[in-house]
Design a protein around this motif. Sequence first.
Motif, PDB file in Angstrom:
ATOM      1  N   ASP A   1      52.300  21.939  -5.044  1.00  0.00           N
ATOM      2  CA  ASP A   1      52.785  20.729  -5.933  1.00  0.00           C
ATOM      3  C   ASP A   1      52.993  19.647  -5.116  1.00  0.00           C
ATOM      4  OD1 ASP A   1      55.654  19.559  -7.353  1.00  0.00           O
ATOM      5  OD2 ASP A   1      53.847  19.874  -8.757  1.00  0.00           O
ATOM      6  N   PHE A   2      52.815  18.500  -5.721  1.00  0.00           N
ATOM      7  CA  PHE A   2      52.841  17.283  -4.589  1.00  0.00           C
ATOM      8  C   PHE A   2      54.286  16.988  -4.387  1.00  0.00           C
ATOM      9  CE2 PHE A   2      53.936  12.781  -4.802  1.00  0.00           C
ATOM     10  CZ  PHE A   2      53.341  12.274  -3.715  1.00  0.00           C
ATOM     11  N   LEU A   3      55.393  17.124  -5.333  1.00  0.00           N
ATOM     12  CA  LEU A   3      56.700  16.840  -5.031  1.00  0.00           C
ATOM     13  C   LEU A   3      57.262  18.020  -4.055  1.00  0.00           C
ATOM     14  CD1 LEU A   3      58.369  15.823  -8.397  1.00  0.00           C
ATOM     15  CD2 LEU A   3      57.648  14.543  -6.522  1.00  0.00           C
ATOM     16  N   ASP A   4      56.720  19.303  -4.152  1.00  0.00           N
ATOM     17  CA  ASP A   4      57.074  20.438  -3.087  1.00  0.00           C
ATOM     18  C   ASP A   4      56.577  20.146  -1.808  1.00  0.00           C
ATOM     19  OD1 ASP A   4      58.299  21.968  -4.985  1.00  0.00           O
ATOM     20  OD2 ASP A   4      56.409  22.951  -5.422  1.00  0.00           O
ATOM     21  N   GLU A   5      55.388  19.615  -1.755  1.00  0.00           N
ATOM     22  CA  GLU A   5      54.932  19.039  -0.508  1.00  0.00           C
ATOM     23  C   GLU A   5      55.468  17.850   0.220  1.00  0.00           C
ATOM     24  OE1 GLU A   5      50.672  18.246   1.807  1.00  0.00           O
ATOM     25  OE2 GLU A   5      50.696  19.675  -0.014  1.00  0.00           O
ATOM     26  N   LEU A   6      56.021  17.137  -0.720  1.00  0.00           N
ATOM     27  CA  LEU A   6      56.819  15.768  -0.328  1.00  0.00           C
ATOM     28  C   LEU A   6      58.029  16.170   0.441  1.00  0.00           C
ATOM     29  CD1 LEU A   6      56.726  12.624  -0.366  1.00  0.00           C
ATOM     30  CD2 LEU A   6      57.690  12.685  -2.490  1.00  0.00           C
ATOM     31  N   ARG A   7      58.526  17.138  -0.326  1.00  0.00           N
ATOM     32  CA  ARG A   7      59.997  17.738  -0.172  1.00  0.00           C
ATOM     33  C   ARG A   7      59.816  18.130   1.196  1.00  0.00           C
ATOM     34  NH1 ARG A   7      64.788  18.476  -2.228  1.00  0.00           N
ATOM     35  NH2 ARG A   7      63.975  18.025  -4.504  1.00  0.00           N
ATOM     36  N   ALA A   8      58.637  19.070   1.579  1.00  0.00           N
ATOM     37  CA  ALA A   8      58.635  19.796   2.812  1.00  0.00           C
ATOM     38  C   ALA A   8      58.214  18.655   4.081  1.00  0.00           C
ATOM     39  CB  ALA A   8      57.475  20.779   2.813  1.00  0.00           C
TER      40      ALA A   8
ATOM     41  N   VAL B   1      50.705  11.956   1.908  1.00  0.00           N
ATOM     42  CA  VAL B   1      50.815  13.320   1.495  1.00  0.00           C
ATOM     43  C   VAL B   1      49.818  13.694   0.343  1.00  0.00           C
ATOM     44  CG1 VAL B   1      52.318  15.003   0.434  1.00  0.00           C
ATOM     45  CG2 VAL B   1      53.356  13.164   1.977  1.00  0.00           C
ATOM     46  N   GLN B   2      49.300  14.997   0.493  1.00  0.00           N
ATOM     47  CA  GLN B   2      48.122  15.164  -0.140  1.00  0.00           C
ATOM     48  C   GLN B   2      47.120  14.126  -0.246  1.00  0.00           C
ATOM     49  OE1 GLN B   2      49.311  17.145  -3.746  1.00  0.00           O
ATOM     50  NE2 GLN B   2      50.111  19.024  -3.081  1.00  0.00           N
ATOM     51  N   GLY B   3      46.882  13.487   0.756  1.00  0.00           N
ATOM     52  CA  GLY B   3      45.974  12.384   0.530  1.00  0.00           C
ATOM     53  C   GLY B   3      46.297  11.034  -0.275  1.00  0.00           C
ATOM     54  N   ARG B   4      47.502  11.175  -0.619  1.00  0.00           N
ATOM     55  CA  ARG B   4      48.075  10.107  -1.547  1.00  0.00           C
ATOM     56  C   ARG B   4      49.075   9.168  -0.471  1.00  0.00           C
ATOM     57  NH1 ARG B   4      51.590  11.722  -6.834  1.00  0.00           N
ATOM     58  NH2 ARG B   4      52.750   9.943  -6.919  1.00  0.00           N
ATOM     59  N   PRO B   5      49.034   7.853  -0.610  1.00  0.00           N
ATOM     60  CA  PRO B   5      50.180   6.960   0.182  1.00  0.00           C
ATOM     61  C   PRO B   5      51.353   7.206  -0.588  1.00  0.00           C
ATOM     62  CG  PRO B   5      48.632   5.668  -1.331  1.00  0.00           C
ATOM     63  CD  PRO B   5      47.976   7.218  -1.140  1.00  0.00           C
ATOM     64  N   VAL B   6      52.317   7.281  -0.135  1.00  0.00           N
ATOM     65  CA  VAL B   6      53.863   7.406  -0.641  1.00  0.00           C
ATOM     66  C   VAL B   6      54.612   6.228  -0.383  1.00  0.00           C
ATOM     67  CG1 VAL B   6      56.071   8.879  -0.883  1.00  0.00           C
ATOM     68  CG2 VAL B   6      53.661   9.922  -0.385  1.00  0.00           C
ATOM     69  N   TYR B   7      54.872   5.514  -1.155  1.00  0.00           N
ATOM     70  CA  TYR B   7      55.742   4.355  -1.083  1.00  0.00           C
ATOM     71  C   TYR B   7      57.328   4.563  -1.430  1.00  0.00           C
ATOM     72  CZ  TYR B   7      51.052   2.194  -0.667  1.00  0.00           C
ATOM     73  OH  TYR B   7      49.809   1.913  -0.320  1.00  0.00           O
ATOM     74  N   LEU B   8      57.556   5.645  -2.065  1.00  0.00           N
ATOM     75  CA  LEU B   8      58.767   5.911  -2.589  1.00  0.00           C
ATOM     76  C   LEU B   8      59.108   4.609  -3.693  1.00  0.00           C
ATOM     77  CD1 LEU B   8      60.985   7.411   0.448  1.00  0.00           C
ATOM     78  CD2 LEU B   8      59.481   8.497  -1.446  1.00  0.00           C
ATOM     79  N   ASP B   9      58.470   4.150  -4.349  1.00  0.00           N
ATOM     80  CA  ASP B   9      58.603   3.173  -5.351  1.00  0.00           C
ATOM     81  C   ASP B   9      59.131   3.725  -6.728  1.00  0.00           C
ATOM     82  OD1 ASP B   9      56.201   4.167  -5.787  1.00  0.00           O
ATOM     83  OD2 ASP B   9      55.156   2.335  -5.920  1.00  0.00           O
ATOM     84  N   SER B  10      59.172   4.875  -6.944  1.00  0.00           N
ATOM     85  CA  SER B  10      59.537   5.612  -8.135  1.00  0.00           C
ATOM     86  C   SER B  10      60.928   6.422  -7.689  1.00  0.00           C
ATOM     87  CB  SER B  10      58.597   6.727  -8.611  1.00  0.00           C
ATOM     88  OG  SER B  10      58.712   7.943  -7.723  1.00  0.00           O
ATOM     89  N   CYS B  11      61.661   6.496  -8.761  1.00  0.00           N
ATOM     90  CA  CYS B  11      62.838   7.359  -8.640  1.00  0.00           C
ATOM     91  C   CYS B  11      62.484   8.799  -8.412  1.00  0.00           C
ATOM     92  CB  CYS B  11      63.786   7.052  -9.854  1.00  0.00           C
ATOM     93  SG  CYS B  11      65.689   7.515  -9.597  1.00  0.00           S
TER      94      CYS B  11
END
Length: 378
Positions: free
Chosen positions: A3-10, A59-69
């Motif tokens: 899951d994207f959030l799991d990979e983001l957390r890792a 992460v997972q080929g997706r740029p992460v801007y941390l613009d969402s809560c």
Amino acid sequence: MMDFLDELRAFARESADVLRRTTLDIDRDPSLVDGVLGGALPWRHVGMPAEYYPDPPVVQGRPVYLDSCVEQVTVLEELARADAGAVLALPGPAMSGFVVAEIADQRQRERYYGMLAERPTWTFFGMTEPSHGSDPAGMATNVTGGLLNGVKRFVGNGARARIGVVFARRSAGPLGIAAVLVETDRPGFAGVPLETLGLRALALSELRMRDVPVEVGDLLGHHRSATRQGMWAAVRTFNRYRPVVACLALGVAQAAFDYVVDNRRLMRVAQRHVLDGFAERLHGARALVLAAARSADDDPGDGTLASAAKIRATALAEEITTAAVRFFGPGARWEHPLLDKWLRDARAFEFMEGTSNIQRLNLAQGYLNGRLGHAQAA
């Protein structure tokens, strides 16, 4: 696929190693933040719009801007398990960025984000005052005749910031509060660091403003209706930031819990039972924080679930850090300096973005307005 959030957390957990190596050094000397956080982390631009952030983590080929809560609470909890104070001391938009994103015009956005994109830059959010706290009715800071005067206290990164937002009274009444975009090098502006026991890396400060020149172009939302300016943006900012505060408290609680599990090998049955209870409550609090973040992303005007998450996480942080010290007996705070730090840090979250009594009032108001059902569904 994970899951994207799991990979983001890792991914965040790996980058937290930078903070973990320096946490006690920064606690002793907060000035070290500049060298450690200026460019060492991939999250140095938390919340920056894509056009000002050309090289975000992927992460997972997706740029992460941390613009969402949701993304913020996922990443920042992991970083807070290393050092919540350093997380709060990261350069970037922080709380003032929410206000700019909500009500700034295009010129103000370019001025603010352009400065942050040039190099690692700290910002501030000036609301709390020495005598009236964050109560808008008692706000004494004012902007009249093109001059800004007043004092703000307990402002994170205030003494190291280059730009930020000051809330000031422009006229009487609830609609008379303006959000003013101010550079800290203006004449009459001074930021003075305060001594604190916890979250020392944050460098809580007092801002002193005496006849600071202000123009119409400094007033955020000047092009909008009076009902969609200063306090409207502030309320929405608090609602979006409270899940972040909750995730930071949760990170500190998890760090203390993990420390006990890793370092206290021999435990009585009753002690293991206590730890099992904490593990369950940490899991529940994490689910609540994530639900609050989703609610904040869906409707920043509704802070019901954000208040519930902050109450739960801050209380749990205080309880677990206190219990963790007791697991190691007398002298634990001297023999285990990380536990001492987490114990001090955990107390700070109660006073950030409204105490638990204020959050309970928000919950009651949400219930009376029929929002609690929506919150539970989230």
